[in-house]
Design a protein around this motif. Structure first.
Motif, PDB file in Angstrom:
ATOM      1  N   LYS A  68       0.819  -1.217   0.000  1.00 30.90           N
ATOM      2  CA  LYS A  68       0.000   0.000   0.000  1.00 30.90           C
ATOM      3  C   LYS A  68       0.851   1.265   0.000  1.00 30.90           C
ATOM      4  O   LYS A  68       0.405   2.306  -0.457  1.00 30.90           O
ATOM      5  CB  LYS A  68      -0.917   0.027   1.232  1.00 30.90           C
ATOM      6  CG  LYS A  68      -2.112  -0.876   1.154  1.00 30.90           C
ATOM      7  CD  LYS A  68      -2.931  -0.862   2.432  1.00 30.90           C
ATOM      8  CE  LYS A  68      -3.503   0.513   2.729  1.00 30.90           C
ATOM      9  NZ  LYS A  68      -4.415   0.488   3.901  1.00 30.90           N
ATOM     10  N   SER A  69       2.066   1.172   0.527  1.00 35.33           N
ATOM     11  CA  SER A  69       2.905   2.375   0.663  1.00 35.33           C
ATOM     12  C   SER A  69       3.668   2.726  -0.601  1.00 35.33           C
ATOM     13  O   SER A  69       4.202   3.821  -0.707  1.00 35.33           O
ATOM     14  CB  SER A  69       3.892   2.190   1.813  1.00 35.33           C
ATOM     15  OG  SER A  69       4.898   1.244   1.469  1.00 35.33           O
ATOM     16  N   VAL A  70       3.721   1.842  -1.580  1.00 37.30           N
ATOM     17  CA  VAL A  70       4.572   2.056  -2.751  1.00 37.30           C
ATOM     18  C   VAL A  70       4.208   3.332  -3.512  1.00 37.30           C
ATOM     19  O   VAL A  70       5.053   4.171  -3.794  1.00 37.30           O
ATOM     20  CB  VAL A  70       4.545   0.824  -3.688  1.00 37.30           C
ATOM     21  CG1 VAL A  70       5.219   1.122  -5.012  1.00 37.30           C
ATOM     22  CG2 VAL A  70       5.219  -0.362  -3.011  1.00 37.30           C
ATOM     23  N   ARG A  71       2.933   3.507  -3.863  1.00 40.43           N
ATOM     24  CA  ARG A  71       2.549   4.653  -4.670  1.00 40.43           C
ATOM     25  C   ARG A  71       2.788   5.982  -3.942  1.00 40.43           C
ATOM     26  O   ARG A  71       3.460   6.861  -4.480  1.00 40.43           O
ATOM     27  CB  ARG A  71       1.089   4.546  -5.136  1.00 40.43           C
ATOM     28  CG  ARG A  71       0.843   5.443  -6.355  1.00 40.43           C
ATOM     29  CD  ARG A  71      -0.486   6.150  -6.356  1.00 40.43           C
ATOM     30  NE  ARG A  71      -0.892   6.863  -5.179  1.00 40.43           N
ATOM     31  CZ  ARG A  71      -0.490   8.106  -4.851  1.00 40.43           C
ATOM     32  NH1 ARG A  71       0.354   8.766  -5.593  1.00 40.43           N
ATOM     33  NH2 ARG A  71      -0.930   8.667  -3.766  1.00 40.43           N
ATOM     34  N   PRO A  72       2.310   6.159  -2.701  1.00 34.86           N
ATOM     35  CA  PRO A  72       2.572   7.440  -2.051  1.00 34.86           C
ATOM     36  C   PRO A  72       4.060   7.669  -1.779  1.00 34.86           C
ATOM     37  O   PRO A  72       4.552   8.795  -1.897  1.00 34.86           O
ATOM     38  CB  PRO A  72       1.761   7.388  -0.762  1.00 34.86           C
ATOM     39  CG  PRO A  72       1.301   6.003  -0.599  1.00 34.86           C
ATOM     40  CD  PRO A  72       1.404   5.330  -1.915  1.00 34.86           C
ATOM     41  N   ARG A  74       6.579   6.579  -3.612  1.00 35.91           N
ATOM     42  CA  ARG A  74       7.173   6.940  -4.895  1.00 35.91           C
ATOM     43  C   ARG A  74       6.914   8.418  -5.199  1.00 35.91           C
ATOM     44  O   ARG A  74       7.803   9.149  -5.633  1.00 35.91           O
ATOM     45  CB  ARG A  74       6.613   6.052  -6.001  1.00 35.91           C
ATOM     46  CG  ARG A  74       7.331   6.222  -7.328  1.00 35.91           C
ATOM     47  CD  ARG A  74       6.772   5.291  -8.404  1.00 35.91           C
ATOM     48  NE  ARG A  74       6.965   3.899  -8.016  1.00 35.91           N
ATOM     49  CZ  ARG A  74       6.126   2.920  -8.298  1.00 35.91           C
ATOM     50  NH1 ARG A  74       5.018   3.146  -8.969  1.00 35.91           N
ATOM     51  NH2 ARG A  74       6.379   1.697  -7.904  1.00 35.91           N
ATOM     52  N   ALA A  75       5.700   8.887  -4.949  1.00 31.92           N
ATOM     53  CA  ALA A  75       5.356  10.287  -5.210  1.00 31.92           C
ATOM     54  C   ALA A  75       6.163  11.226  -4.316  1.00 31.92           C
ATOM     55  O   ALA A  75       6.703  12.237  -4.789  1.00 31.92           O
ATOM     56  CB  ALA A  75       3.859  10.513  -5.003  1.00 31.92           C
ATOM     57  N   THR A  80       6.742  14.878  -6.011  1.00 32.77           N
ATOM     58  CA  THR A  80       5.391  15.225  -6.449  1.00 32.77           C
ATOM     59  C   THR A  80       4.348  14.820  -5.412  1.00 32.77           C
ATOM     60  O   THR A  80       3.150  14.910  -5.691  1.00 32.77           O
ATOM     61  CB  THR A  80       5.060  14.536  -7.792  1.00 32.77           C
ATOM     62  OG1 THR A  80       5.144  13.115  -7.608  1.00 32.77           O
ATOM     63  CG2 THR A  80       6.011  14.972  -8.893  1.00 32.77           C
ATOM     64  N   GLY A  81       4.791  14.409  -4.253  1.00 33.14           N
ATOM     65  CA  GLY A  81       3.873  13.955  -3.214  1.00 33.14           C
ATOM     66  C   GLY A  81       3.066  15.097  -2.633  1.00 33.14           C
ATOM     67  O   GLY A  81       3.530  16.226  -2.517  1.00 33.14           O
ATOM     68  N   ASP A  85      -0.487  12.178   0.414  1.00 30.95           N
ATOM     69  CA  ASP A  85       0.496  11.094   0.310  1.00 30.95           C
ATOM     70  C   ASP A  85       1.286  10.956   1.600  1.00 30.95           C
ATOM     71  O   ASP A  85       1.491   9.849   2.098  1.00 30.95           O
ATOM     72  CB  ASP A  85       1.457  11.346  -0.858  1.00 30.95           C
ATOM     73  CG  ASP A  85       0.803  11.196  -2.211  1.00 30.95           C
ATOM     74  OD1 ASP A  85      -0.053  10.308  -2.356  1.00 30.95           O
ATOM     75  OD2 ASP A  85       1.161  11.975  -3.117  1.00 30.95           O
ATOM     76  N   LYS A  88      -0.921   9.439   4.260  1.00 31.47           N
ATOM     77  CA  LYS A  88      -1.077   8.000   4.039  1.00 31.47           C
ATOM     78  C   LYS A  88       0.144   7.250   4.542  1.00 31.47           C
ATOM     79  O   LYS A  88       0.029   6.208   5.204  1.00 31.47           O
ATOM     80  CB  LYS A  88      -1.290   7.699   2.558  1.00 31.47           C
ATOM     81  CG  LYS A  88      -2.672   7.994   2.052  1.00 31.47           C
ATOM     82  CD  LYS A  88      -2.787   7.652   0.568  1.00 31.47           C
ATOM     83  CE  LYS A  88      -4.151   8.022   0.021  1.00 31.47           C
ATOM     84  NZ  LYS A  88      -4.245   7.775  -1.422  1.00 31.47           N
TER      85      LYS A  88
END
Length: 105
Positions: A68-72, A74-75, A80-81, A85, A88
């Motif tokens: 679940k943590s990968v996308r936020p 990465r941002a 770009t977070g 993000d 989260k």
């Protein structure tokens, strides 16, 4: 349910016989231990120790949190977070810390 259950220690016993709760020490001269080894050699798989089973469930939950943590993450790392993000990630880390606190050795 298996015929035997592993314990979390090696002394005084390595397995518990489920039928009668007998504590079986790791002694090659012990007939019960020899029977256990023969059962394993024939393909028997003992139930895991209670702590091992609980830890496996906790580790699976930690893996799910990592996913679940990968996308936020990465941002945030890409610059770009958003505040969402970061929030989260903070919530996920709090959940992970609580799960880590439940792990037993």
């Amino acid at each position: 349910m298996a015929l035997y259950r592993l314990t979390t220690t090696t002394e005084p016993c390595v397995v518990i016989r489920e039928g009668d709760g007998a504590c079986i020490p790791p002694d090659p001269a012990n007939g019960d231990y020899a029977a256990y080894l023969a059962w394993v050699a024939a393909g028997g798989v003992p139930d895991p120790a209670p702590a091992a089973a609980a830890n496996a469930a906790l580790l699976a939950q930690l893996d799910a949190l990592d996913a679940k943590s990968v996308r936020p993450l990465r941002a945030v790392l890409a610059g770009t977070g958003t505040d969402e993000d970061r929030a989260k990630l903070a919530a996920i880390e709090a959940q992970a810390a609580a799960l880590r606190g439940q792990l037993t050795s």
